[in-house]
Design a protein around this motif. Structure first.
Motif, mmCIF file in Angstrom:
data_model
loop_
_atom_site.group_PDB
_atom_site.id
_atom_site.type_symbol
_atom_site.label_atom_id
_atom_site.label_comp_id
_atom_site.label_asym_id
_atom_site.label_seq_id
_atom_site.Cartn_x
_atom_site.Cartn_y
_atom_site.Cartn_z
ATOM 1 N N LYS A 114 52.423 49.711 71.632
ATOM 2 C CA LYS A 114 52.163 48.378 71.097
ATOM 3 C C LYS A 114 52.482 48.324 69.613
ATOM 4 O O LYS A 114 53.099 47.371 69.126
ATOM 5 N N GLN A 115 52.086 49.364 68.872
ATOM 6 C CA GLN A 115 52.365 49.398 67.434
ATOM 7 C C GLN A 115 53.859 49.506 67.163
ATOM 8 O O GLN A 115 54.392 48.834 66.271
ATOM 9 N N GLU A 118 55.541 46.132 67.720
ATOM 10 C CA GLU A 118 55.203 45.134 66.709
ATOM 11 C C GLU A 118 55.757 45.484 65.332
ATOM 12 O O GLU A 118 56.238 44.609 64.604
ATOM 13 N N LYS A 119 55.719 46.767 64.977
ATOM 14 C CA LYS A 119 56.063 47.162 63.612
ATOM 15 C C LYS A 119 57.523 47.576 63.428
ATOM 16 O O LYS A 119 58.074 47.451 62.333
#
Length: 218
Positions: A114-115, A118-119
């Motif tokens: 997820k990180q 997103e990043k």
């Protein structure tokens, strides 16, 4: 007097590595201020969460918190840009190698995926490409140690703790990629792990021993 200047003095006294005993009089000499002003500065740092302070019968003990360290680190990054220029990319050269086989398991964890999505702006292929850097690139890679990068937070899942790290975006032959530097790693400093939205071995048609050049944005 700024928070960073006060924190810097505490750090120079050893406040990052271990609790230190600090008196308002001693701290006032570091700040070149009155003991009253020094006492107020310590209280403000404590209230802001930059230090952890314990007042005992024989004085006050304090440690710089993670938030305080981050404030100092950001100040360091700013000065680094001033004195080292605005270099925005480096080229790392290394040969493809087989890793420990743990990349797929870790990358696929929801807490990481997820990180990354997103990043980094892409969902990584569940696995990393490992490069054994040349001697020159190993030295060059050390520049990343003093750069902020893209922070990846650790988390808890499956009754275990997964550590954090930092990522640096880059590209390999036009393919968007990212170097990941875990806070804890089993690899020596001449090995880097690379994330990409595709299986890089297949997309680049490379095998162990083949040379790869990667542009890394810093």
């Amino acid at each position: 007097m700024t928070d960073t200047e006060s924190l810097k003095q505490l750090a120079l006294m050893g406040g990052i590595n271990a609790p230190i005993k600090v008196s308002s009089h001693e701290f006032s000499e570091k700040l070149r201020s009155s003991p009253q002003t020094a006492s107020r500065r310590l209280q403000e740092l404590d209230e802001a969460g930059y230090i952890s302070r314990t007042i005992q019968g024989n004085g006050q003990w304090m440690t710089i918190t993670d938030l305080g360290v981050e404030l100092l680190r950001n100040e360091y990054y700013a000065y680094q840009k001033i004195f080292e220029g605005n270099e925005d990319a480096i080229e790392l050269i290394g040969t493809v190698m087989t890793g420990l086989g743990e990349g797929q398991y870790y990358i696929a964890q929801d807490g990481y995926m997820k990180q990354f999505s997103e990043k980094l702006g892409f969902q990584p292929f569940p696995g990393t490409l490992n490069l054994n850097l040349t001697k020159e690139s190993t030295t060059l890679r050390k520049k990343l140690d003093n750069r902020k990068g893209i922070p990846i937070s650790g988390f808890k899942a499956e009754n275990r703790t997964f550590g954090g790290g930092r990522c640096f975006l880059g590209e390999i032959k036009g393919i968007k990629s990212a170097v990941i530097i875990p806070d804890r790693t089993h690899y020596p400093e001449d090995i880097v792990e690379i994330l990409a939205p595709v299986n890089l071995r297949k997309s680049l048609s490379v095998k162990d021993g083949d040379e790869i050049r990667m542009k890394v944005f810093i």
